[in-house]
Design an enzyme around this catalytic site. Structure first.
Site, PDB file in Angstrom:
ATOM      1  N   ARG A   1       0.854  -1.196   0.000  1.00 51.23           N
ATOM      2  CA  ARG A   1       0.000   0.000   0.000  1.00 51.23           C
ATOM      3  C   ARG A   1       0.895   1.252   0.000  1.00 51.23           C
ATOM      4  NH1 ARG A   1      -1.557   1.675   4.709  1.00 51.23           N
ATOM      5  NH2 ARG A   1      -2.418  -0.309   5.409  1.00 51.23           N
TER       6      ARG A   1
ATOM      7  N   TYR B   1     -14.829  17.185 -16.089  1.00 44.08           N
ATOM      8  CA  TYR B   1     -15.229  15.781 -16.018  1.00 44.08           C
ATOM      9  C   TYR B   1     -16.373  15.606 -15.018  1.00 44.08           C
ATOM     10  CZ  TYR B   1     -14.818  10.785 -15.235  1.00 44.08           C
ATOM     11  OH  TYR B   1     -15.094   9.448 -15.113  1.00 44.08           O
TER      12      TYR B   1
ATOM     13  N   ASP C   1      -6.136  18.981 -15.040  1.00 48.21           N
ATOM     14  CA  ASP C   1      -6.427  17.597 -15.422  1.00 48.21           C
ATOM     15  C   ASP C   1      -6.049  17.459 -16.897  1.00 48.21           C
ATOM     16  OD1 ASP C   1      -7.620  15.243 -16.316  1.00 48.21           O
ATOM     17  OD2 ASP C   1      -9.341  15.431 -14.961  1.00 48.21           O
TER      18      ASP C   1
ATOM     19  N   LYS D   1      -7.181   6.239 -19.467  1.00 50.38           N
ATOM     20  CA  LYS D   1      -7.444   6.737 -20.814  1.00 50.38           C
ATOM     21  C   LYS D   1      -6.190   6.574 -21.685  1.00 50.38           C
ATOM     22  CE  LYS D   1     -11.200   7.694 -18.607  1.00 50.38           C
ATOM     23  NZ  LYS D   1     -11.503   8.977 -18.024  1.00 50.38           N
TER      24      LYS D   1
END
Ligand SMILES: *Cc1c(COP(=O)(O)O)cnc(C)c1O
Length: 386
Positions: free
Chosen positions: A52, A104, A176, A201
């Site tokens: 983690r 978004y 972004d 993406k």
């Protein structure tokens, strides 16, 4: 590794973070599919304790992504949304956020329903510099959240001008950069403080992984974001990081192919009798075409269009295309098509959608890297049916 800053993007994507494995000579380093790491004595380890916190495969991806965005640091997260969320987690309670008015859908949702009692929020049309200056001076935000080009209207904002104005009031700017990928636009070079990506993406590019990343130069902020990621837990799995490392190797040739196909399709559709309007930054009809040329090194693979007709004709068109997969998401090698009002932007209230221009005949296209003649024929055949 030679100094990666001297390498071109296409070379960085293949070589940075990809040193052959020292113990076996494997050209492709193995996936460190492990949750934990042995210690020779309590506290004595080789820099890795628990996946983690850190994992060697994820670290390799972070190294590659930092180099592609000309950043000192990158943090890889389990999704684009978890990357976005970590940035808001790092922002002190009561901060003022200024956000572009066409972002978004998930960013809009998290600001309006998850962090709405934590921050003050205002939105602005970030393509309108005068409006940006006015709101910076009257509202004095602590953080400015931008997308350029925006999703789904593909509006371009003057990133450098907004950064300059923000500096004067001490506000940080986040961009972004998912739509351009680090191949076509590097916002940190324009003065932005943090860049965020959905790795899902273009960066991964094969529609088979969900992931996110933050790239930045500020060590203190990086340490804070890493602390938050380690405490909250949205770390990407080693296997997913490895898949992104595999996908990213072809980023340069994929982006070139996306942009080339998108330009051809945009011109084809702009002259098509069943199409009312096409929005693509590479077209000279795009209102910020000149600005796009000055701050991006390519126009990307995303375009939007208005069908001549209403919801019925638009639905029919979307049902009739075959190669263009009717699905959310973007940036994969395959062409994708979707209806923002019903699909990706359903969480934006209908009045706001109307103001933005997300109408019933509005369609967003992620142009893939298939043979462009097949793509043109597919669109043309579907348009014939309406
Ligand atoms: C998809 C996307 C996100 C969210 O990323 P996920 O990986 O789906 O969580 C954020 N911003 C933009 C511009 C996107 O396209």
């Amino acid at each position: 590794m030679t100094n990666s800053k001297n390498l071109k993007k296409g070379t960085q994507a293949i070589h940075v973070g990809n040193h052959p494995d020292k113990t076996t000579g494997a050209v492709i380093p193995p996936i460190y599919q492990t949750s934990t790491f042995v210690q020779s004595s309590p506290g004595e380890h080789q820099g890795y304790e628990y996946s983690r916190s850190h994992n060697p495969t994820r670290s390799r991806l972070e190294e590659c992504l930092a180099s592609l965005e000309n950043a000192d640091y990158a943090l890889v997260t389990s999704s684009g949304m978890s990357a976005i969320s970590l940035i808001f987690q790092a922002l002190p309670k009561g901060s003022k956020v200024l956000c572009g008015d066409d972002v978004y859908g998930g960013t809009y949702r998290i600001l309006n329903t998850i962090y709405n009692d934590r921050f003050e929020l205002k939105q602005v049309n970030s393509t309108d510099l005068e409006a940006v200056h006015d709101v910076l001076n009257s509202y004095k935000p602590d953080l400015i959240w931008l997308e350029s080009p925006t999703n789904p209207m593909l509006q371009i904002s003057d990133i450098h001008a907004i950064v300059e104005a923000s500096r004067k009031i001490g506000a940080k700017v986040v961009l972004d950069n998912t739509f351009m990928s680090p191949y076509f636009q590097n916002p940190l070079d324009l003065g932005v403080d943090m860049v965020v990506h959905s790795l899902t993406k273009y960066i991964n590019g094969h529609s088979d992984v969900v992931g996110g990343a933050i790239m930045l130069n500020d060590k203190e902020l990086y340490d804070k974001l890493w602390y938050l990621q380690n405490s909250i837990g949205p770390s990407q799995s080693p296997f997913d990081s490895w898949l992104v490392l595999r996908g990213i190797k072809t980023l340069a040739i994929r982006m070139e192919a996306h942009a080339k196909n998108a330009m051809i399709i945009a011109e084809f559709l702009e002259n098509h009798p069943k199409i009312e309007k096409v929005i693509y930054p590479g077209l000279s009809s795009h209102p910020q075409h000149e600005l796009a040329k000055s701050q991006m090194s390519g126009f990307g693979g995303m375009l939007s269009l208005y069908i001549k007709g209403g919801l019925e004709e638009t639905k029919r068109f979307l049902e009739e295309v075959n190669l263009f997969v009717l699905a959310e998401s973007l940036g994969g090698v395959e062409s994708l098509i979707e209806h923002p009002a019903i699909m990706t932007h359903a969480s934006v209230p209908s009045e706001e959608r109307a103001i933005l221009g997300i109408t019933d005949n509005f369609v967003r296209v992620s142009v893939g890297i298939e043979d462009v003649n097949d793509l043109k024929k597919d669109l043309n055949d579907a348009l014939k049916t309406i």
